[in-house]
Design a protein around this motif. Structure first.
Motif, PDB file in Angstrom:
ATOM      1  N   HIS A  46       0.829  -1.214   0.000  1.00 41.13           N
ATOM      2  CA  HIS A  46       0.000   0.000   0.000  1.00 41.13           C
ATOM      3  C   HIS A  46       0.856   1.253   0.000  1.00 41.13           C
ATOM      4  N   GLU A  47       1.538   1.508  -1.095  1.00 43.62           N
ATOM      5  CA  GLU A  47       2.414   2.684  -1.163  1.00 43.62           C
ATOM      6  C   GLU A  47       1.625   3.988  -1.058  1.00 43.62           C
ATOM      7  N   GLU A  48       0.375   3.941  -1.457  1.00 45.38           N
ATOM      8  CA  GLU A  48      -0.432   5.163  -1.417  1.00 45.38           C
ATOM      9  C   GLU A  48      -0.755   5.591   0.016  1.00 45.38           C
ATOM     10  N   LEU A  49      -0.526   4.705   0.975  1.00 42.33           N
ATOM     11  CA  LEU A  49      -0.843   5.014   2.371  1.00 42.33           C
ATOM     12  C   LEU A  49       0.389   5.392   3.198  1.00 42.33           C
ATOM     13  N   THR A  50       1.539   5.466   2.545  1.00 42.87           N
ATOM     14  CA  THR A  50       2.778   5.745   3.302  1.00 42.87           C
ATOM     15  C   THR A  50       2.756   7.119   3.959  1.00 42.87           C
ATOM     16  N   THR A  51       2.020   8.062   3.371  1.00 35.99           N
ATOM     17  CA  THR A  51       1.967   9.400   3.983  1.00 35.99           C
ATOM     18  C   THR A  51       1.320   9.348   5.368  1.00 35.99           C
ATOM     19  N   LEU A  52       0.446   8.333   5.584  1.00 42.15           N
ATOM     20  CA  LEU A  52      -0.189   8.180   6.895  1.00 42.15           C
ATOM     21  C   LEU A  52       0.854   7.918   7.984  1.00 42.15           C
ATOM     22  N   ILE A  53       1.916   7.195   7.622  1.00 39.44           N
ATOM     23  CA  ILE A  53       2.977   6.866   8.577  1.00 39.44           C
ATOM     24  C   ILE A  53       3.595   8.150   9.135  1.00 39.44           C
ATOM     25  N   PHE A  54       3.798   9.109   8.252  1.00 42.74           N
ATOM     26  CA  PHE A  54       4.394  10.375   8.671  1.00 42.74           C
ATOM     27  C   PHE A  54       3.371  11.255   9.375  1.00 42.74           C
ATOM     28  N   ASP A  55       2.122  11.213   8.889  1.00 41.91           N
ATOM     29  CA  ASP A  55       1.074  12.011   9.521  1.00 41.91           C
ATOM     30  C   ASP A  55       0.841  11.583  10.968  1.00 41.91           C
ATOM     31  N   ARG A  56       0.954  10.271  11.235  1.00 44.74           N
ATOM     32  CA  ARG A  56       0.707   9.741  12.583  1.00 44.74           C
ATOM     33  C   ARG A  56       1.951   9.798  13.481  1.00 44.74           C
ATOM     34  N   LYS A  57       3.085  10.243  12.927  1.00 44.74           N
ATOM     35  CA  LYS A  57       4.342  10.331  13.700  1.00 44.74           C
ATOM     36  C   LYS A  57       4.742   8.964  14.278  1.00 44.74           C
ATOM     37  N   VAL A  58       4.588   7.923  13.462  1.00 42.58           N
ATOM     38  CA  VAL A  58       4.900   6.566  13.911  1.00 42.58           C
ATOM     39  C   VAL A  58       6.405   6.318  13.973  1.00 42.58           C
ATOM     40  N   GLU A  59       7.168   6.992  13.111  1.00 42.73           N
ATOM     41  CA  GLU A  59       8.623   6.860  13.061  1.00 42.73           C
ATOM     42  C   GLU A  59       9.080   5.402  12.923  1.00 42.73           C
ATOM     43  N   PRO A  60       8.729   4.748  11.810  1.00 43.40           N
ATOM     44  CA  PRO A  60       9.151   3.358  11.632  1.00 43.40           C
ATOM     45  C   PRO A  60      10.643   3.249  11.354  1.00 43.40           C
ATOM     46  N   LEU A  61      11.212   2.089  11.653  1.00 43.97           N
ATOM     47  CA  LEU A  61      12.616   1.834  11.349  1.00 43.97           C
ATOM     48  C   LEU A  61      12.801   1.628   9.841  1.00 43.97           C
ATOM     49  N   ASP A  62      11.802   0.983   9.217  1.00 42.08           N
ATOM     50  CA  ASP A  62      11.934   0.693   7.784  1.00 42.08           C
ATOM     51  C   ASP A  62      10.562   0.523   7.157  1.00 42.08           C
ATOM     52  N   TYR A  63      10.565   0.659   5.824  1.00 42.52           N
ATOM     53  CA  TYR A  63       9.366   0.437   5.014  1.00 42.52           C
ATOM     54  C   TYR A  63       9.797  -0.478   3.868  1.00 42.52           C
ATOM     55  N   ILE A  64       9.271  -1.696   3.854  1.00 44.08           N
ATOM     56  CA  ILE A  64       9.696  -2.687   2.856  1.00 44.08           C
ATOM     57  C   ILE A  64       8.533  -2.976   1.905  1.00 44.08           C
ATOM     58  N   ALA A  65       8.776  -2.788   0.620  1.00 46.38           N
ATOM     59  CA  ALA A  65       7.750  -3.075  -0.386  1.00 46.38           C
ATOM     60  C   ALA A  65       7.766  -4.563  -0.726  1.00 46.38           C
ATOM     61  N   LYS A  66       6.594  -5.188  -0.741  1.00 45.32           N
ATOM     62  CA  LYS A  66       6.516  -6.625  -1.025  1.00 45.32           C
ATOM     63  C   LYS A  66       7.018  -6.955  -2.424  1.00 45.32           C
ATOM     64  N   GLU A  67       6.987  -5.968  -3.301  1.00 42.29           N
ATOM     65  CA  GLU A  67       7.368  -6.207  -4.703  1.00 42.29           C
ATOM     66  C   GLU A  67       8.828  -6.634  -4.860  1.00 42.29           C
ATOM     67  N   ILE A  68       9.677  -6.397  -3.857  1.00 44.14           N
ATOM     68  CA  ILE A  68      11.102  -6.756  -4.022  1.00 44.14           C
ATOM     69  C   ILE A  68      11.330  -8.262  -3.879  1.00 44.14           C
ATOM     70  N   GLY A  69      10.295  -8.999  -3.505  1.00 45.87           N
ATOM     71  CA  GLY A  69      10.413 -10.456  -3.442  1.00 45.87           C
ATOM     72  C   GLY A  69      10.885 -10.957  -2.084  1.00 45.87           C
ATOM     73  N   LEU A  70      10.710 -12.268  -1.894  1.00 42.19           N
ATOM     74  CA  LEU A  70      11.003 -12.878  -0.597  1.00 42.19           C
ATOM     75  C   LEU A  70      12.469 -12.733  -0.189  1.00 42.19           C
ATOM     76  N   ASP A  71      13.393 -12.957  -1.117  1.00 41.79           N
ATOM     77  CA  ASP A  71      14.816 -12.854  -0.791  1.00 41.79           C
ATOM     78  C   ASP A  71      15.189 -11.419  -0.394  1.00 41.79           C
ATOM     79  N   GLY A  72      14.635 -10.456  -1.136  1.00 41.20           N
ATOM     80  CA  GLY A  72      14.908  -9.051  -0.836  1.00 41.20           C
ATOM     81  C   GLY A  72      14.337  -8.651   0.520  1.00 41.20           C
ATOM     82  N   ILE A  73      13.121  -9.142   0.825  1.00 35.51           N
ATOM     83  CA  ILE A  73      12.487  -8.851   2.110  1.00 35.51           C
ATOM     84  C   ILE A  73      13.313  -9.446   3.247  1.00 35.51           C
TER      85      ILE A  73
END
Length: 200
Positions: A46-73
């Protein structure tokens, strides 16, 4: 989180969970409100929802897109775990013990070396933490704290003291003098056992 307050916490979330009433972003918001040190990693499409992460001040360590595949994840997750350990383990390595407590929903971690003693309040539902620079009142009982801090000594029915911070014992006045100059009373019948404890 409530049953393991001292553990290192690493949360792996999706921004939205299928067929669930709660969204990952809402869960992350609640986690961050309760614990500023927890590490949060999102794995999502859900890349379209990433702005919510910043709006909520969640401060995540990382954001991993599933599209990079299992090995990349997997590779990114191992990197995130290494970073989490590097950032959260040092306090343990320095042997700085913490006393954790809550006031409402807010969590506190207090350096045990800075605590002189705990004092029960008149209503017995709250406890005063007397440190080297402040006094904090929070809901707890001396008995529960005594179970958590076996190295502390019950100097009075309403006092639990830190022997490491005691400078001297005034047997005549039945008082303990701490390294910072503050004092507290000690029960007469507890004096002999306390002196033995300090001599160790």
């Amino acid at each position: 989180m409530e049953s393991h307050p001292n553990d290192i916490k690493f949360f792996l979330l999706d921004i939205e969970f299928p067929d669930s009433k709660i969204k990952g972003i809402d869960l992350a918001t609640k986690i961050r409100q309760q614990d500023l040190n927890s590490k949060i990693v999102f794995i999502t499409t859900h890349e379209e929802l990433t702005t919510l992460i910043f709006d909520r001040k969640v401060e995540p360590l990382d954001y991993i897109a599933k599209e990079i595949g299992l090995d990349g994840i997997k590779k990114k997750l191992y990197q995130d775990l290494d970073i989490t350990i590097e950032r959260l383990i040092p306090s343990s390595d320095q042997n700085v013990e913490k006393f954790n407590f809550k006031i409402s929903s807010k969590k506190y971690a207090f350096d045990i070396n800075q605590i002189n003693y705990f004092e029960s309040s008149e209503n017995n539902h709250n406890v005063f933490l007397h440190s080297t620079n402040e006094i904090i009142e929070f809901p707890d009982t001396l008995k529960a704290i005594e179970d958590r801090l076996p190295n502390f000594y019950r100097a009075h029915k309403s006092l639990l003291v830190n022997p490491n911070n005691i400078k001297s014992v005034d047997s005549k006045e039945h008082k303990l003098v701490f390294k910072d100059g503050t004092t507290c009373d000690v029960a007469r019948r507890k004096l002999a056992a306390l002196k033995k404890c300090l001599n160790k």
